[in-house]
Design an enzyme around this catalytic site. Sequence first.
Site, short mmCIF file in Angstrom:
data_model
loop_
_atom_site.label_atom_id
_atom_site.label_comp_id
_atom_site.label_asym_id
_atom_site.label_seq_id
_atom_site.Cartn_x
_atom_site.Cartn_y
_atom_site.Cartn_z
N GLY A 39 33.15 24.39 85.10
CA GLY A 39 34.57 24.61 84.80
C GLY A 39 35.44 23.47 85.28
N LEU A 40 34.85 22.29 85.47
CA LEU A 40 35.62 21.12 85.93
C LEU A 40 35.75 20.06 84.83
CD1 LEU A 40 34.17 20.81 89.55
CD2 LEU A 40 36.36 21.80 88.86
N HIS A 43 44.21 29.48 79.90
CA HIS A 43 44.14 30.14 78.59
C HIS A 43 45.50 30.09 77.87
CE1 HIS A 43 39.99 31.53 78.91
NE2 HIS A 43 40.25 31.61 80.21
N THR A 44 46.24 29.06 78.16
CA THR A 44 47.51 28.84 77.47
C THR A 44 47.41 27.71 76.45
OG1 THR A 44 48.09 27.48 79.37
CG2 THR A 44 49.05 29.68 79.29
N SER A 76 19.53 11.14 80.28
CA SER A 76 20.36 11.83 81.26
C SER A 76 19.63 11.85 82.60
CB SER A 76 20.64 13.27 80.81
OG SER A 76 21.06 14.03 81.92
N GLU A 87 34.22 18.11 70.08
CA GLU A 87 33.78 19.36 70.72
C GLU A 87 33.98 20.56 69.79
OE1 GLU A 87 34.26 19.60 74.81
OE2 GLU A 87 33.79 21.74 74.91
N SER A 89 33.53 18.97 82.60
CA SER A 89 32.43 18.00 82.48
C SER A 89 32.15 17.63 81.03
CB SER A 89 31.16 18.54 83.16
OG SER A 89 30.83 19.81 82.68
N ASP A 111 41.52 19.74 78.55
CA ASP A 111 40.55 18.95 79.30
C ASP A 111 40.55 17.50 78.79
OD1 ASP A 111 40.07 21.45 80.24
OD2 ASP A 111 38.01 21.60 79.52
C1 GLA Z 1 38.35 25.55 79.09
C2 GLA Z 1 38.81 24.90 77.80
C3 GLA Z 1 40.30 24.54 77.88
C4 GLA Z 1 41.13 25.74 78.32
C5 GLA Z 1 40.54 26.40 79.57
C6 GLA Z 1 41.24 27.68 79.96
O1 GLA Z 1 38.42 24.63 80.15
O2 GLA Z 1 38.07 23.73 77.55
O3 GLA Z 1 40.74 24.05 76.64
O4 GLA Z 1 41.29 26.67 77.29
O5 GLA Z 1 39.16 26.68 79.39
O6 GLA Z 1 42.52 27.41 80.40
#
Ligand code: GLA
Length: 375
Positions: free
Chosen positions: A125-126, A38-39, A71, A159, A128, A171
């Site tokens: 949370g990887l 979250h930075t 898909s 996005e 994708s 990401d």
């Molecule tokens: C998600 C978002 C990123 C980032 C993280 C938290 O993965 O896509 O941009 O903000 O959460 O660090």
Amino acid sequence: MEEQTPIARRVAQAFRERFGGEPRVAVAPGRVNLMGEHTDYNDGFVLPVAIDRHVVVAFSPNPDHRLRGYSLDLDDEGNRRLDEPRPRSDWLDYVAGVAWSLQQDGISLDGMNLVVGADLPMGAGLGSSAALELAAARAFMADRAWDAERAAEQARRAENDFVGVPCGIMDQMSVALSEPGHGLLIDCRGHGYTRIPLPEDIVIVVLDTATRRALREGRYQERRASCERAASLLGVKALRDATREEMERLPEALRRLALHVSEENERTCSMAEALAGDDRASMSELMARSHASLRDGFEVSTPALDRMVEIASAHPRAIGARMTGAGFGGCAVALVAVEGVESFVAEVGRAYAEDTGRGGVLFACRPSGGARVVE
Ligand code: GLA
């Protein structure tokens, strides 16, 4: 050309069956973030690593300016005009969004037939979404000069402005720009980056809690809006620009968020140094502090993530562990001494299942390269 993985072969085969003809294949890795949560949307620092789990796109151009997609994982078809201006809230939005974003930059595209599949857990949370975006971008740009930095920006715009998720740049940069054996220390203001070599005898283990929360659900947006409000109360462009003394004057709820961001930025730069210098005691402490701050200060962890991190950190082979990504479910990450990885994966997995009644999925991964065409 690099050797095909089983998932790339499966996706290419599905393409032949569905569309006929021989496709080309683009792949893009997922990512774990070692430090800096979250930075990114606060103009701060992040330290993600691309992993050897991928989204695969098998593709060939079509002359009628349509996206025709399938898909494999969702067993779902999509078909729309290449220039359809609005999302439809499905997986093909990420591909259509990239087409839209490339066209915003004046790049003219052919239509595309495509099959998508992955050995990367989706929505965990990887990264994708970014992996699908960058694999699609690589496919659209297969016969043109590839500028990975620009592609990361174009994917992020897809996005943010097409799909409608206000993510930061982490990401997309990680998925586009990573190199094998390295993490990426990114300065999210200006998007400068440094590749950080990772010690070869440390293994990254992803610990999937088997709990999920989508970014579209709103709590990510809430955190982001609160950070922006804190920055505006402090009269700065982003939280990166405020000192801790200034943050102390914020209302309580905003103060805790802001202090997390400030401390996490410092931890990220320290983590890059710890990795480059193979300083395991510092890695351990930084990861523990980061997790505690995400749990108690920024409040994006969950009981499942906390439990996974507690169990993993207590394992004798663990160097450190923390939640990774946006939070609210999904995955944690651990650094583990190479000679103990197998026992770590087996024992932590078992203890988590006994404790929570949930089958978590643990896997070791290698720091990989960014999005590329492999065939
Ligand atoms: C998600 C978002 C990123 C980032 C993280 C938290 O993965 O896509 O941009 O903000 O959460 O660090």
